[in-house]
Design an enzyme around this catalytic site. Structure first.
Site, short mmCIF file in Angstrom:
data_model
loop_
_atom_site.label_atom_id
_atom_site.label_comp_id
_atom_site.label_asym_id
_atom_site.label_seq_id
_atom_site.Cartn_x
_atom_site.Cartn_y
_atom_site.Cartn_z
N HIS A 65 22.91 147.70 -3.34
CA HIS A 65 23.77 146.51 -3.47
C HIS A 65 23.63 145.89 -4.86
O HIS A 65 22.80 145.01 -5.09
CB HIS A 65 23.41 145.49 -2.39
N HIS A 67 25.97 144.54 -8.39
CA HIS A 67 27.26 144.21 -9.02
C HIS A 67 27.13 144.49 -10.52
O HIS A 67 26.41 143.78 -11.22
CB HIS A 67 27.62 142.75 -8.77
N ARG A 69 29.77 144.67 -12.67
CA ARG A 69 30.79 143.84 -13.35
C ARG A 69 31.78 144.62 -14.22
O ARG A 69 32.80 144.08 -14.61
CB ARG A 69 30.14 142.75 -14.22
N ASN A 99 33.94 144.59 -6.65
CA ASN A 99 34.58 143.34 -7.08
C ASN A 99 34.36 143.07 -8.56
O ASN A 99 33.89 142.02 -8.97
CB ASN A 99 34.11 142.16 -6.22
N ASP A 157 32.78 143.69 -0.52
CA ASP A 157 31.73 142.69 -0.73
C ASP A 157 32.10 141.65 -1.78
O ASP A 157 32.69 141.97 -2.81
CB ASP A 157 30.41 143.34 -1.12
N ASP A 311 21.23 142.67 -4.26
CA ASP A 311 22.48 141.91 -4.46
C ASP A 311 22.50 141.34 -5.88
O ASP A 311 22.86 140.18 -6.11
CB ASP A 311 22.65 140.80 -3.41
N HIS A 315 25.74 136.61 -14.00
CA HIS A 315 26.78 135.74 -14.55
C HIS A 315 26.32 135.29 -15.93
O HIS A 315 25.13 135.36 -16.25
CB HIS A 315 27.01 134.52 -13.66
N PHE A 329 28.69 131.87 -7.48
CA PHE A 329 27.61 132.34 -6.60
C PHE A 329 26.96 133.58 -7.21
O PHE A 329 27.65 134.42 -7.78
CB PHE A 329 28.17 132.74 -5.23
N GLY A 330 25.66 133.72 -7.03
CA GLY A 330 25.02 134.99 -7.38
C GLY A 330 23.79 134.82 -8.25
O GLY A 330 23.73 133.92 -9.08
ZN LIG Z 1 28.28 139.82 -0.24
#
Ligand SMILES: [Zn+2]
Length: 437
Positions: A65, A67, A69, A99, A157, A311, A315, A329-330
């Site tokens: 999991h 991200h 980007r 995403n 997600d 996760d 950012h 969020f994140g």
């Molecule tokens: Zn999620």
């Protein structure tokens, strides 16, 4: 990635390979991109030797999991910076979510991520493609093409699939194409514009609350719909007691459901936040109360939650410097997940070291169907993490390879970290320093 021409011999460590039930002193020889042998007393004059005495040699960690980007949001993270962060954190393989700025919901985007990762990435990257086009919950993404392009799973997600009927159809198609579907469980009618866990803090600060039921209703719905379709499901970032209970109940009924917990949900509850309105603690699902954190740990202990995933959600500092309600969020996690797991799950005795390796390597590799990974069985990919369980260190975001420094763990003192990361037989990180070129 260049494959190392010279064999690597990891000497004198303790090999922990849960897939084989192996926990023993042994040497590991890596040659031609695969594990060539795991035995005591190995010697090879042409090999580069890494002294692993006092260290633990485990199958390369897999974070399912992440991200990254890219493509589209490269100011937050790129495939290059994200894979460097993974290497520093001891991860040899990461699965990245769809995403991004330009959604990974089409063949070209999947091929782009794989190509850049292959060319310039420091670790293996396995793209998870979108389940619905544009993650918009309106129509399905082109699942056959995504499979052909090399995506390993499907997930919207960041968002749930908003309509249960669409989810049911999507799950059936995904099964026919051979994809695992990963659920971001959330009922957005309940979470609404919420930014902070519902409770005294959100009320006192006048922040829009996120009710636990938003996740719990979503978790129950997604599990029941997957059971109706008779399709495997993986549930992302389980963070409340009742969500854990839904997963536990599903397993009792023999539904094919797996689930993960993140370090921020097993390490933090609201009462522990020094500055509750620091945007670096803002995450979805949010940091919950003490009872929920305990339930997540109980779920990890009894096997309900068989996977630990970061996760990792970077950012920019500008974005995270906005007032709490406006910040995205994140939080980032690739460089802290192993240390937090060892310090806050293994040290207190919630998990054995072998169980931690299972949740960080064996189980995610198996669930994603990554053949020849998550184990050191001879013939497997030469992906290895060497762990120093006694190394004391302090989390310093300034040292991160990730572009994101949005962590609530800055200044935390941890015990245990990756000493070496080896990908495809090539040393990519040693003692915190990246080895490139
Ligand atoms: Zn999620």
């Amino acid at each position: 990635m260049n494959r190392s021409a010279r064999p690597l011999l990891l000497k004198g460590g303790t090999v922990v390979d849960p897939a084989r039930g192996l926990f023993a002193k042994a040497d590991v020889l890596l040659r031609d991109g695969v594990v060539a042998a795991v035995e005591r007393g190995l010697a090879l004059t042409t090999a580069e030797v890494i002294d692993c005495r006092g260290l633990f040699v485990v199958p390369g960690l897999v974070d399912m999991h992440v991200h990254l980007r890219e493509p589209g949001l490269e100011d937050k993270e790129t495939i290059v910076s994200g894979t460097r962060a993974a290497a520093r954190g001891g991860f040899t393989s990461i699965a990245c979510k769809a995403n991004t700025g330009q959604f990974v919901d089409n063949e070209a985007a999947v091929e782009y991520v794989r190509a850049i990762a292959e060319l310039r990435g420091l670790v293996n990257v396995f793209p998870i493609a979108a389940l619905t086009a544009g993650l918009a919950s309106e129509g399905l993404a082109p699942l056959h093409e995504l499979r052909e392009a090399g995506a390993v799973a499907l997930s919207d997600d960041g968002h749930p699939v908003r309509r249960a009927g669409l989810l049911l159809n999507a799950l059936k198609y995904a099964r026919d194409v051979g994809f695992l579907v990963i659920s971001h469980a959330e009922d957005t009618a309940l979470s609404g514009e919420g930014v902070f866990s519902a409770g005294p803090w959100s009320t006192a600060a006048g922040l829009e609350p996120i009710h636990a039921e938003a996740e719990e209703v979503g978790t129950a719905r997604d599990i029941l719909v997957a059971a109706r379709a008779d399709v495997p499901l993986h549930v992302d970032h389980v963070s409340t007691a009742r969500s854990v209970e839904s997963v536990r109940d599903a397993k009792r009924r023999d539904f094919d459901v797996s689930a993960e917990a993140t370090p921020h949900h097993f390490c933090l509850d609201q009462s522990m936040l020094e500055s509750p309105f620091d945007p670096n603690t803002k995450v979805n699902p949010p940091i919950r109360g003490a009872a929920d954190r305990k339930a997540v740990i109980a779920g990890l202990r009894d096997g309900t939650l068989e996977i630990i995933a970061s996760d990792h959600a970077p950012h920019t500092e500008a974005e995270k410097s906005q007032p709490y309600q406006h910040a995205p969020f994140g939080i980032v996690g690739l460089e802290t997940t192993l240390g937090l797991t060892l310090t806050h799950l293994v040290e207190p005795g919630h998990l054995s070291f072998g169980e931690a390796v299972e949740k960080l390597s064996t189980n995610p590799a198996r669930r994603l169907g990554l053949a020849g990974r998550g184990t050191l069985f001879p013939g497997s990919a030469a992906d290895v993490t060497v762990v120093d369980r006694t190394r004391r260190w302090t989390v310093d975001p300034k040292s991160f390879a990730s572009k994101g420094v949005n962590t609530p763990f800055s200044g935390w003192k941890l015990v245990g970290r990756a000493a070496c990361t080896i990908v495809g037989g090539r040393l990519v990180m040693a003692d915190g320093e990246l080895v490139e070129g």
